[in-house]
Design an enzyme around this catalytic site. Sequence first.
Site, PDB file in Angstrom:
ATOM      1  N   ASN A  70       0.915  -1.384  -0.042  1.00 18.09           N
ATOM      2  CA  ASN A  70       0.040   0.059   0.064  1.00 18.09           C
ATOM      3  C   ASN A  70       0.980   1.257  -0.027  1.00 18.09           C
ATOM      4  OD1 ASN A  70      -2.199   1.470   0.135  1.00 18.09           O
ATOM      5  ND2 ASN A  70      -2.577   1.203   2.209  1.00 18.09           N
ATOM      6  N   HIS A  88     -14.037  -4.784  11.278  1.00 17.78           N
ATOM      7  CA  HIS A  88     -13.685  -3.710  11.777  1.00 17.78           C
ATOM      8  C   HIS A  88     -15.156  -2.887  12.124  1.00 17.78           C
ATOM      9  CE1 HIS A  88      -9.434  -3.024   9.963  1.00 17.78           C
ATOM     10  NE2 HIS A  88      -9.718  -4.256  10.533  1.00 17.78           N
ATOM     11  N   ARG A  98     -13.200  -5.646  15.743  1.00 15.43           N
ATOM     12  CA  ARG A  98     -12.285  -4.741  16.364  1.00 15.43           C
ATOM     13  C   ARG A  98     -12.997  -3.389  16.544  1.00 15.43           C
ATOM     14  NH1 ARG A  98      -7.260  -2.167  12.787  1.00 15.43           N
ATOM     15  NH2 ARG A  98      -8.846  -0.565  12.576  1.00 15.43           N
ATOM     16  N   TYR A 158      -7.041   7.070  12.958  1.00  8.35           N
ATOM     17  CA  TYR A 158      -6.466   5.889  12.128  1.00  8.35           C
ATOM     18  C   TYR A 158      -7.864   4.842  12.602  1.00  8.35           C
ATOM     19  CZ  TYR A 158      -5.307   3.782  16.518  1.00  8.35           C
ATOM     20  OH  TYR A 158      -5.242   3.488  17.932  1.00  8.35           O
ATOM     21  N   ASP A 190      -7.009  -2.003  17.670  1.00  7.36           N
ATOM     22  CA  ASP A 190      -5.598  -1.799  17.355  1.00  7.36           C
ATOM     23  C   ASP A 190      -4.867  -0.308  17.738  1.00  7.36           C
ATOM     24  OD1 ASP A 190      -3.532  -1.481  15.453  1.00  7.36           O
ATOM     25  OD2 ASP A 190      -4.804  -1.694  13.673  1.00  7.36           O
ATOM     26  N   HIS A 218      -2.264   0.690  16.767  1.00  2.00           N
ATOM     27  CA  HIS A 218      -1.562   1.292  15.638  1.00  2.00           C
ATOM     28  C   HIS A 218      -0.225   1.994  15.816  1.00  2.00           C
ATOM     29  CE1 HIS A 218      -1.763   2.534  11.250  1.00  2.00           C
ATOM     30  NE2 HIS A 218      -2.576   1.345  11.331  1.00  2.00           N
ATOM     31  N   GLU A 229      -3.299  -4.451  19.922  1.00  2.00           N
ATOM     32  CA  GLU A 229      -2.842  -4.718  18.431  1.00  2.00           C
ATOM     33  C   GLU A 229      -1.539  -3.527  18.405  1.00  2.00           C
ATOM     34  OE1 GLU A 229      -5.045  -5.121  14.909  1.00  2.00           O
ATOM     35  OE2 GLU A 229      -3.443  -4.360  13.545  1.00  2.00           O
ATOM     36  N   GLU A 234       2.265  -6.863  11.571  1.00  2.31           N
ATOM     37  CA  GLU A 234       1.369  -6.402  10.109  1.00  2.31           C
ATOM     38  C   GLU A 234       2.602  -5.849   9.320  1.00  2.31           C
ATOM     39  OE1 GLU A 234      -1.968  -4.236  11.074  1.00  2.31           O
ATOM     40  OE2 GLU A 234      -1.181  -2.553  10.215  1.00  2.31           O
ATOM     41  N   ARG A 254       1.235 -11.329  13.408  1.00  3.85           N
ATOM     42  CA  ARG A 254       0.338 -10.615  12.556  1.00  3.85           C
ATOM     43  C   ARG A 254       0.875 -10.705  11.125  1.00  3.85           C
ATOM     44  NH1 ARG A 254      -4.112  -8.700  12.313  1.00  3.85           N
ATOM     45  NH2 ARG A 254      -3.717  -6.575  11.406  1.00  3.85           N
ATOM     46  N   HIS A 305      -2.725 -10.086   9.281  1.00  2.00           N
ATOM     47  CA  HIS A 305      -3.192  -8.858   8.625  1.00  2.00           C
ATOM     48  C   HIS A 305      -4.112  -9.119   7.428  1.00  2.00           C
ATOM     49  CE1 HIS A 305      -2.084  -4.698   6.770  1.00  2.00           C
ATOM     50  NE2 HIS A 305      -3.024  -4.692   7.656  1.00  2.00           N
ATOM     51  N   ASP A 352      -6.150  -3.234   1.753  1.00  3.57           N
ATOM     52  CA  ASP A 352      -5.167  -3.099   0.650  1.00  3.57           C
ATOM     53  C   ASP A 352      -4.413  -4.373   0.572  1.00  3.57           C
ATOM     54  OD1 ASP A 352      -4.843  -1.971   3.590  1.00  3.57           O
ATOM     55  OD2 ASP A 352      -2.503  -2.420   3.041  1.00  3.57           O
ATOM     56  N   GLU A 366      -7.913 -11.370  10.077  1.00  5.95           N
ATOM     57  CA  GLU A 366      -8.551 -10.142  10.050  1.00  5.95           C
ATOM     58  C   GLU A 366      -9.219 -10.209   8.511  1.00  5.95           C
ATOM     59  OE1 GLU A 366      -5.770  -6.748   9.618  1.00  5.95           O
ATOM     60  OE2 GLU A 366      -7.554  -5.129   9.618  1.00  5.95           O
ATOM     61  N   TRP A 388       2.485   6.625  12.456  1.00  2.00           N
ATOM     62  CA  TRP A 388       1.188   6.485  11.786  1.00  2.00           C
ATOM     63  C   TRP A 388       0.620   5.129  11.870  1.00  2.00           C
ATOM     64  CZ3 TRP A 388      -1.993   4.116   8.371  1.00  2.00           C
ATOM     65  CH2 TRP A 388      -3.351   4.442   8.334  1.00  2.00           C
TER      66      TRP A 388
END
Length: 402
Positions: free
Chosen positions: A38, A123, A148, A160, A210, A212, A236, A262, A283, A312, A316, A339, A402
């Site tokens: 991605n 999600h 999630r 996010y 998550d 992130h 996560e 991930e 993941r 993961h 994407d 996921e 991010w």
Amino acid sequence: MATIDRVEVLVTSPGRNFVTLRITTSDGVTGLGDATLNGRELAVAAYLEEHLAPLLIGRDPARIEDTWQYLYKGAYWRRGPVTMTAIAAVDVALWDIKGKVAGLPVYQLLGGRSRDGVLVYCHASGSDVESLLDDVAAYREMGFQAIRAQAAVPGLSGSYGVRKGAFYEPAATDRPDEQVWSTEAYLDFAPSYLARVREKFGFGIHLLHDVHHRLTPIEAARFGKSVEELRLFWMEDPTPAENQEAFRLIRQHTTTPIATGEVLNSIWDVQTLITEQLIDYVRTTVVHAGGITHLRRIFDLAALYHVRTGSHGATDLSPVTTAAAVAVDICVPNFGIQEHMGHTRETYEVFRGTPRLENGMLYPSDEPGLGIEYDDEAAGRFPYDPKYLPVARRLDGSLHDW
Ligand code: CS2
Ligand code: MG
């Protein structure tokens, strides 16, 4: 002996960008591999086109392990998302071919089913707590057993994991979106909305969250401790995982299960995490961790240390990855969860034959190989559309993960 005759790198954007490798043998058998990274798609496309395709022509498609070693060791330069995604695409396409030649679905070649179906999580998200709760209710209604939950942090622009349209799509043209982050605001808010989800829906669903990569180890320890009573399935990416040792500190403080991996792409990236039992779920995924061949190796190592799998599976990653992931998930003894965000209607027009989803479980296709067909005509209607993932800045303007 059949040989590899043709190697094509296919780029399309049916709602989001996908890079697909198609290998054709001298017997006319084709195999597909996902090569999507991605936001950096064309780097993998060039790696495949310029560096790997010429090496593949004339090779025996049946020699999957040898091809993996040839491409990995032959590169000299080790690991990394671009290399490992490119090798993954070749590996998965060769497994697809092997299945078609044998007349068997790939999961049969991997040892056959260890379970009837693959538990997935979806999600749920919301711009505030009420809309998150509505979203969780909608996913419950659809039959998902594991959800999630993410809500936008009040006062911060963009969060996010919070969907904008029908699908969560954190991508912008020209320049990355700039989002604002405050760890203090997040740590004050997130445990409270997760508690609201438990209050409303009880403990009969698996609840995931998550982080992130946003927290330092000690902040992650505090977060994990503060949600212990909510019995999350996992938290996560509590902290960036390049520093595997950082997870020792989190582990000392909390019993909240930890998932990570991930963005990692090799067994060496997760070695300490696994062998020191610093995580509960790994993941890493087929597409970014060297394909089925390498992912099996990671999962086998994990099995020795009571670490389960939790690959993961965001939008994407293409439906080819979904099919390959389900083939692995249904076989491995230490499967945890998969996921599954699903894809747009346009994506399913290009990639036909995705695994069947029923009551929050995925079931592999029984077609030979991976059971996915690539529709060139449909793909041609969706030209490449460059996009960037966002960046996050702290309140003082400095960059955050991010
Ligand atoms: C996320 C991903 O699915 C997840 O757990 O962390 O959506 C991630 O942000 C994207 O795959 C990045 O491309
Ligand atoms: Mg994630």
